[in-house]
Write an enzyme that holds these catalytic residues in place. Structure first.
Site, PDB file in Angstrom:
ATOM      1  N   HIS A 119       0.825  -1.040  -0.160  1.00 37.45           N
ATOM      2  CA  HIS A 119       0.073   0.157   0.069  1.00 37.45           C
ATOM      3  C   HIS A 119       0.842   1.208   0.067  1.00 37.45           C
ATOM      4  O   HIS A 119       0.342   2.366  -0.294  1.00 37.45           O
ATOM      5  CB  HIS A 119      -0.695   0.115   1.087  1.00 37.45           C
ATOM      6  CG  HIS A 119      -0.367   0.235   2.202  1.00 37.45           C
ATOM      7  ND1 HIS A 119      -0.250  -1.080   3.713  1.00 37.45           N
ATOM      8  CD2 HIS A 119      -0.679   1.384   3.365  1.00 37.45           C
ATOM      9  CE1 HIS A 119       0.213  -0.184   4.345  1.00 37.45           C
ATOM     10  NE2 HIS A 119       0.477   0.910   4.225  1.00 37.45           N
ATOM     11  N   ASP A 149      -0.011  -7.446   1.574  1.00 35.35           N
ATOM     12  CA  ASP A 149       0.771  -6.098   1.961  1.00 35.35           C
ATOM     13  C   ASP A 149       1.772  -5.935   2.015  1.00 35.35           C
ATOM     14  O   ASP A 149       2.820  -5.016   1.928  1.00 35.35           O
ATOM     15  CB  ASP A 149       0.231  -5.516   2.854  1.00 35.35           C
ATOM     16  CG  ASP A 149      -0.226  -4.251   2.576  1.00 35.35           C
ATOM     17  OD1 ASP A 149       0.159  -3.752   1.359  1.00 35.35           O
ATOM     18  OD2 ASP A 149       0.094  -3.878   3.499  1.00 35.35           O
ATOM     19  N   ASN A 228       5.312   5.506   8.283  1.00 32.39           N
ATOM     20  CA  ASN A 228       5.775   4.128   9.256  1.00 32.39           C
ATOM     21  C   ASN A 228       5.616   2.862   8.132  1.00 32.39           C
ATOM     22  O   ASN A 228       6.353   1.884   8.669  1.00 32.39           O
ATOM     23  CB  ASN A 228       5.509   3.092  10.748  1.00 32.39           C
ATOM     24  CG  ASN A 228       6.230   4.344  11.981  1.00 32.39           C
ATOM     25  OD1 ASN A 228       6.009   5.535  12.843  1.00 32.39           O
ATOM     26  ND2 ASN A 228       7.572   4.287  11.874  1.00 32.39           N
ATOM     27  N   SER A 229       4.872   2.837   7.482  1.00 29.28           N
ATOM     28  CA  SER A 229       4.632   1.621   6.999  1.00 29.28           C
ATOM     29  C   SER A 229       5.285   1.072   6.369  1.00 29.28           C
ATOM     30  O   SER A 229       6.030   1.807   5.582  1.00 29.28           O
ATOM     31  CB  SER A 229       3.537   1.496   6.471  1.00 29.28           C
ATOM     32  OG  SER A 229       2.266   2.282   7.019  1.00 29.28           O
TER      33      SER A 229
END
Length: 487
Positions: A119, A149, A228-229
């Site tokens: 994402h 993901d 942070n992802s």
């Protein structure tokens, strides 16, 4: 009702050392243990985590409020409060590259392979990776897996700092961990917390990202926020044990619960993407529900109170071949307990079609075990590869029987990856299922290539693909893909 939101991770920073004290039952003496030192792990991890900026042309940016996500927090998750700008009259949209989001990534090899969340990079026309020393590179996408993901990127660089891979299965609840990433654009930020739970399911996460396969997260209380992802979750040895992916929040900001994809799953997915371009998923071939005390009482099961209750065994499946039957309760895979769906899924994600494992199960209140050879979604043990179609800027794969049932179709080809090219220019998104092109039914990736070749060899001046298809939501969409020269 609380909502689960997925965010972009990034971080480096400063960690506090927290001593712990143990008092004797009599209260006479107090023994203080040495404080945990996070400095070495932090220093190592920050050099192995990168910042990832995504850019897209104006016409490819999502339409907030009415776009494919329809989520008012969508721009905030990516650390970018900027909304899509309406182009002024006379401006050429296709020339307006705009920042789309900010996230993090982890260096996996010294020659430039980087893992992040899908994402973070989904829908981007260009990806810019910045290392901890402020060196900047353009990245290309090697492969993506929306189900877990995870995305694999590559930059042209050498002698990069690599975070060593750790054993996420060996993590224990209560163990200290560090989250490293770029929250709100604050690069190289480090936060710390403990492992709150393992094999944590997070079903509500499916609401925003559509079909989401992983339901076996590491839950921590390390602070992570937008940006942070894709960042690193490391243990006190500085080893990578997870990729930070999501938070549970009503506001979109951290409120105490963060979730990471275990390193064991990351390693499997990345290796498959690198070798085959598609993840090789093991399929057992059963429909199931979690065993509860109530269900156990109804079925007369007294030996266990939890496990995976087999509701149906698919024909010609690995489970049927191994002798598993409806009413059995699966309790372990290769000695790893499967008390719930998250644990089952976490174990299954480690294997590929053709792998042979041992399944332990309960039947008639007696314990049994059997050898199972996993198959793929087509019922074979062969390798499934995503067909790369560089002329259109996409990767294509055959649609699975499960997806056919969901969409109530009998044929189709799924767009499993996108790069800059004709498909992306036309607005096609990953996950789109092609049903027909120019009124010709499409059943395999080869069909697309044959139709493309026929159009390009034809005498018509206008070379266009008129495509009909469906998105995972069931929405039917039509696209016109211009195959004319870019000059």
């Amino acid at each position: 009702m609380k909502r689960i939101h997925t965010i972009t991770l990034a971080a480096i920073g400063i960690l506090t050392m927290v001593p712990c004290a143990i008092a004797s039952p009599q209260g006479a003496t107090t023994v203080s243990s040495a404080p945990t030192d996070f400095t070495r792990a932090a220093e190592s991890a920050v050099n192995g985590v990168v910042s990832i900026k995504s850019f897209a042309t104006a016409r490819n940016l999502p339409s907030y409020g009415q776009g494919s996500f329809g989520d008012p927090f969508f721009d905030f998750f990516f650390g970018s409060p900027r909304r899509q700008q309406t182009p002024r009259r006379g401006q050429q949209q296709e020339q307006q590259e705009q920042p789309r989001g900010l996230g993090s990534g982890v260096i996996l090899s010294d020659d430039g392979y980087i893992v992040t969340n899908n994402h973070v990079i989904d829908g981007a026309d260009r990806l810019e990776v910045t290392l901890n020393d402020n060196s900047t590179y353009n990245a290309r996408v090697i492969g993506t897996d929306p189900i877990t993901d995870i995305a694999l990127l590559k930059i042209s660089a050498d002698n990069l700092h690599v975070i060593p891979m750790g054993d996420s299965d060996a993590l224990r609840v209560g163990e200290w961990v560090l989250a490293v990433g770029n929250p709100f654009g604050f690069t190289s930020t480090v936060t710390t917390g403990i492992v709150s739970a393992k094999a944590r399911g997070m079903g509500g996460n499916n609401a925003r990202r559509g079909q989401m396969g992983i339901e076996s997260y590491i839950q921590t209380d390390a602070a992570v926020n937008p940006g942070n992802s894709g960042g690193a979750l490391v243990n006190t040895k500085g080893e990578l044990v997870g990729i930070n992916t999501a938070i549970y929040s009503e506001t979109g900001n951290y409120v105490g619960y963060s979730f990471a994809i275990p390193a064991s799953i990351v390693t499997k997915v990345v290796d498959d993407l690198r070798k085959y371009g598609a993840v090789q998923r093991a399929v057992l071939g059963v429909s199931f529900i979690e065993l509860t005390p109530k269900l156990a009482k109804e079925k007369g099961i007294t030996i266990v109170n939890d496990g995976i209750y087999v509701a149906e065994v698919n024909d010609r499946s690995a489970a049927m071949e191994a002798g598993i039957k409806e009413g059995d309760v699966i309790t372990a895979i290769n000695s790893a307990p499967t008390h719930n769906t998250a644990q089952l899924q976490g174990e299954m994600s480690k294997y590929s079609p053709g792998d042979k494992i041992t399944v332990e199960y309960i039947r008639d209140n007696k314990r049994h075990n059997t050898s199972v050879t996993f198959r793929n979604s087509q019922g074979t043990t062969s390798v499934t590869k995503a067909q790369d179609f560089s002329a259109l800027g996409c990767a294509l794969k055959e649609i699975t029987p499960e997806r056919k049932r969901e969409l109530q179709i009998s044929y189709g080809v799924e767009v499993s990856g996108l790069t800059a090219g004709k498909f992306r220019d036309a607005g096609i998104k990953e996950g789109f299922v092609i049903l027909d092109i120019n009124n010709a039914r499409v059943t395999t990736p080869d069909d697309v290539e044959e139709i493309y070749d026929a159009i390009m060899k034809g005498q018509d001046a206008d070379k266009v693909m008129f495509i009909t298809g469906l998105y995972p939501t069931g929405r039917k969409v039509y696209y016109a893909v211009d195959l004319g020269s870019d000059e």
